[in-house]
Design a protein around this motif. Structure first.
Motif, PDB file in Angstrom:
ATOM      1  N   THR A  40       1.431  -1.258   0.087  1.00  0.00           N
ATOM      2  CA  THR A  40       0.219  -0.067  -0.308  1.00  0.00           C
ATOM      3  C   THR A  40       0.852   0.899   0.004  1.00  0.00           C
ATOM      4  O   THR A  40       0.513   1.759  -0.510  1.00  0.00           O
ATOM      5  CB  THR A  40      -0.887  -0.490   1.166  1.00  0.00           C
ATOM      6  N   ALA A  41       1.976   0.962   0.826  1.00  0.00           N
ATOM      7  CA  ALA A  41       2.798   1.956   0.453  1.00  0.00           C
ATOM      8  C   ALA A  41       3.489   2.244  -0.486  1.00  0.00           C
ATOM      9  O   ALA A  41       3.471   3.666  -1.152  1.00  0.00           O
ATOM     10  CB  ALA A  41       3.999   2.664   1.704  1.00  0.00           C
ATOM     11  N   ALA A  42       4.189   1.157  -1.598  1.00  0.00           N
ATOM     12  CA  ALA A  42       4.292   1.560  -2.745  1.00  0.00           C
ATOM     13  C   ALA A  42       3.359   2.193  -3.753  1.00  0.00           C
ATOM     14  O   ALA A  42       3.603   3.317  -4.279  1.00  0.00           O
ATOM     15  CB  ALA A  42       4.631   0.107  -3.000  1.00  0.00           C
ATOM     16  N   ALA A  43       2.454   1.604  -3.392  1.00  0.00           N
ATOM     17  CA  ALA A  43       1.348   1.807  -4.361  1.00  0.00           C
ATOM     18  C   ALA A  43       1.052   3.756  -4.145  1.00  0.00           C
ATOM     19  O   ALA A  43       0.620   4.869  -4.941  1.00  0.00           O
ATOM     20  CB  ALA A  43      -0.058   1.311  -4.579  1.00  0.00           C
ATOM     21  N   ALA A  44       0.719   3.732  -3.188  1.00  0.00           N
ATOM     22  CA  ALA A  44       0.049   5.322  -2.866  1.00  0.00           C
ATOM     23  C   ALA A  44       1.874   6.394  -3.458  1.00  0.00           C
ATOM     24  O   ALA A  44       1.776   7.566  -3.918  1.00  0.00           O
ATOM     25  CB  ALA A  44      -0.047   5.990  -1.579  1.00  0.00           C
ATOM     26  N   VAL A  45       3.201   5.578  -2.652  1.00  0.00           N
ATOM     27  CA  VAL A  45       3.944   6.514  -3.179  1.00  0.00           C
ATOM     28  C   VAL A  45       4.294   6.609  -4.454  1.00  0.00           C
ATOM     29  O   VAL A  45       4.861   8.046  -5.186  1.00  0.00           O
ATOM     30  CB  VAL A  45       5.600   6.343  -2.527  1.00  0.00           C
ATOM     31  N   VAL A  46       3.864   5.540  -5.901  1.00  0.00           N
ATOM     32  CA  VAL A  46       3.922   5.850  -6.712  1.00  0.00           C
ATOM     33  C   VAL A  46       3.334   7.202  -7.724  1.00  0.00           C
ATOM     34  O   VAL A  46       3.529   7.401  -8.312  1.00  0.00           O
ATOM     35  CB  VAL A  46       3.918   4.196  -7.217  1.00  0.00           C
ATOM     36  N   MET A  47       2.531   6.337  -6.928  1.00  0.00           N
ATOM     37  CA  MET A  47       1.072   7.283  -7.556  1.00  0.00           C
ATOM     38  C   MET A  47       1.113   9.106  -7.294  1.00  0.00           C
ATOM     39  O   MET A  47       1.013   9.778  -8.545  1.00  0.00           O
ATOM     40  CB  MET A  47      -0.721   6.660  -7.124  1.00  0.00           C
ATOM     41  N   PHE A  80      -7.838   9.166  -8.601  1.00  0.00           N
ATOM     42  CA  PHE A  80      -6.568   9.205  -8.478  1.00  0.00           C
ATOM     43  C   PHE A  80      -6.173   9.462  -7.247  1.00  0.00           C
ATOM     44  O   PHE A  80      -4.987   9.107  -6.665  1.00  0.00           O
ATOM     45  CB  PHE A  80      -5.102   9.393  -9.089  1.00  0.00           C
ATOM     46  N   VAL A  81      -6.729  10.820  -6.565  1.00  0.00           N
ATOM     47  CA  VAL A  81      -6.552  10.789  -5.389  1.00  0.00           C
ATOM     48  C   VAL A  81      -7.026  10.224  -4.299  1.00  0.00           C
ATOM     49  O   VAL A  81      -5.920  10.078  -2.653  1.00  0.00           O
ATOM     50  CB  VAL A  81      -6.560  12.965  -5.724  1.00  0.00           C
ATOM     51  N   VAL A 128      -9.612   0.397   0.279  1.00  0.00           N
ATOM     52  CA  VAL A 128      -8.466  -0.167  -0.607  1.00  0.00           C
ATOM     53  C   VAL A 128      -9.576  -0.460  -1.878  1.00  0.00           C
ATOM     54  O   VAL A 128      -8.858  -0.490  -2.969  1.00  0.00           O
ATOM     55  CB  VAL A 128      -7.401  -0.999  -0.157  1.00  0.00           C
ATOM     56  N   SER A 129     -10.233  -1.290  -1.877  1.00  0.00           N
ATOM     57  CA  SER A 129     -11.163  -2.450  -2.828  1.00  0.00           C
ATOM     58  C   SER A 129     -11.826  -0.483  -3.537  1.00  0.00           C
ATOM     59  O   SER A 129     -11.338  -0.338  -5.050  1.00  0.00           O
ATOM     60  CB  SER A 129     -12.391  -2.914  -2.621  1.00  0.00           C
ATOM     61  N   GLY A 130     -12.466   0.657  -3.043  1.00  0.00           N
ATOM     62  CA  GLY A 130     -13.278   1.763  -3.853  1.00  0.00           C
ATOM     63  C   GLY A 130     -11.651   2.376  -3.985  1.00  0.00           C
ATOM     64  O   GLY A 130     -11.663   2.494  -5.474  1.00  0.00           O
ATOM     65  N   GLY A 131     -10.332   2.153  -3.432  1.00  0.00           N
ATOM     66  CA  GLY A 131     -10.002   3.307  -4.456  1.00  0.00           C
ATOM     67  C   GLY A 131      -9.180   2.869  -5.477  1.00  0.00           C
ATOM     68  O   GLY A 131      -8.965   3.420  -6.350  1.00  0.00           O
ATOM     69  N   ALA A 132      -8.321   1.560  -5.446  1.00  0.00           N
ATOM     70  CA  ALA A 132      -8.443   0.610  -6.715  1.00  0.00           C
ATOM     71  C   ALA A 132      -8.899   0.592  -7.719  1.00  0.00           C
ATOM     72  O   ALA A 132      -8.520   0.999  -8.546  1.00  0.00           O
ATOM     73  CB  ALA A 132      -7.356  -0.454  -5.436  1.00  0.00           C
ATOM     74  N   ASN A 133     -10.401   0.851  -7.639  1.00  0.00           N
ATOM     75  CA  ASN A 133     -11.236   0.122  -8.397  1.00  0.00           C
ATOM     76  C   ASN A 133     -11.914   1.923  -9.597  1.00  0.00           C
ATOM     77  O   ASN A 133     -11.777   1.723 -10.056  1.00  0.00           O
ATOM     78  CB  ASN A 133     -13.072  -0.492  -8.180  1.00  0.00           C
ATOM     79  N   GLY A 167       1.407   0.442 -12.258  1.00  0.00           N
ATOM     80  CA  GLY A 167       2.370  -0.286 -11.643  1.00  0.00           C
ATOM     81  C   GLY A 167       1.716  -0.043 -10.249  1.00  0.00           C
ATOM     82  O   GLY A 167       1.950  -0.958  -9.480  1.00  0.00           O
ATOM     83  N   ALA A 168       1.726   1.105  -8.836  1.00  0.00           N
ATOM     84  CA  ALA A 168       0.330   1.236  -8.165  1.00  0.00           C
ATOM     85  C   ALA A 168      -0.901   0.917  -8.819  1.00  0.00           C
ATOM     86  O   ALA A 168      -0.625  -0.302  -7.240  1.00  0.00           O
ATOM     87  CB  ALA A 168       0.368   3.218  -8.453  1.00  0.00           C
ATOM     88  N   LEU A 169      -1.193   0.093  -9.641  1.00  0.00           N
ATOM     89  CA  LEU A 169      -2.446  -0.597  -8.820  1.00  0.00           C
ATOM     90  C   LEU A 169      -2.273  -1.797  -9.230  1.00  0.00           C
ATOM     91  O   LEU A 169      -2.673  -2.589  -8.161  1.00  0.00           O
ATOM     92  CB  LEU A 169      -2.952  -0.223 -10.986  1.00  0.00           C
TER      93      LEU A 169
END
Length: 195
Positions: A40-47, A80-81, A128-133, A167-169
């Motif tokens: 989750t940290a990698a996804a947040a930082v990359v985006m 994305f935010v 996380v499901s809501g944000g990712a979708n 990649g973040a997704l």
């Protein structure tokens, strides 16, 4: 008639689970939470750091090209935010739950710790499901566009931006799978402790 000391059965907790099983479950859960935190940290930082600037020639006046510089940023899309906020909150949750798993037995109140952790885990799975979708929907729109609404695709022009977002997704969906497993383990802990 008052129960004898030593025969009381805890309302929640590890009442019927042996010490070896407690330790194994605990370390498995800590490992899964650390992996989920990293994802989750990698996804947040990359985006969060996802940005690409390109210059396009939009017209030619005589022999002089007229250029337009455009920048694609994650802040330009509310989905994305939300993705960054959801993954950031989930990474904080996982880090705090690692601390609770390691040191929480000292502050447990009537064994309610496991029930609260299970509830918070389920809430974070939903977040996380809501944000990712939401981000996946916008990524699909950016990749293929929408001919009915006359929205052009942008990934053919901002390829690096779309690759980093993809990649973040992927990291976020891996974290979602890990958090589902964590949530199941948390629920099983609560159910076994009630027996």
């Amino acid at each position: 008639m008052a129960p004898q000391s030593g025969t009381e059965k805890p309302m929640f907790g590890y009442g019927s689970i042996s010490c070896k099983a407690k330790s194994r479950w605990s370390w498995t859960l800590v490992g899964l939470r650390l992996l989920a935190f990293l994802a989750t940290a990698a996804a947040a930082v990359v985006m969060l750091l996802n940005k690409q600037t390109k210059t396009f020639v939009i017209a030619t006046v005589g022999t002089t090209p007229v250029n337009l510089t455009l920048t694609a940023k994650f802040q330009h899309t509310p989905a994305f935010v939300f993705f960054v906020v959801a993954n950031g909150l989930a990474s904080i949750h996982n880090l705090l739950m690692v601390m609770v798993d390691l040191f929480g037995s000292k502050v447990d109140y009537k064994g309610l710790r496991f029930a609260m952790i299970a509830i918070l885990d389920m809430l974070n799975v939903a977040l996380v499901s809501g944000g990712a979708n939401a981000a996946a929907f916008m990524a699909e729109l950016g990749k293929n566009g929408n001919s009915y609404a006359r929205w052009d695709k942008i990934c053919d022009r901002f390829g690096r931006f779309c690759d980093r977002g993809g990649g973040a997704l992927i990291a976020s969906f891996v974290a979602l799978a890990l958090m589902l497993i964590i949530s199941v383990i948390s629920i099983v802990k609560v159910l076994k402790s009630n027996k």
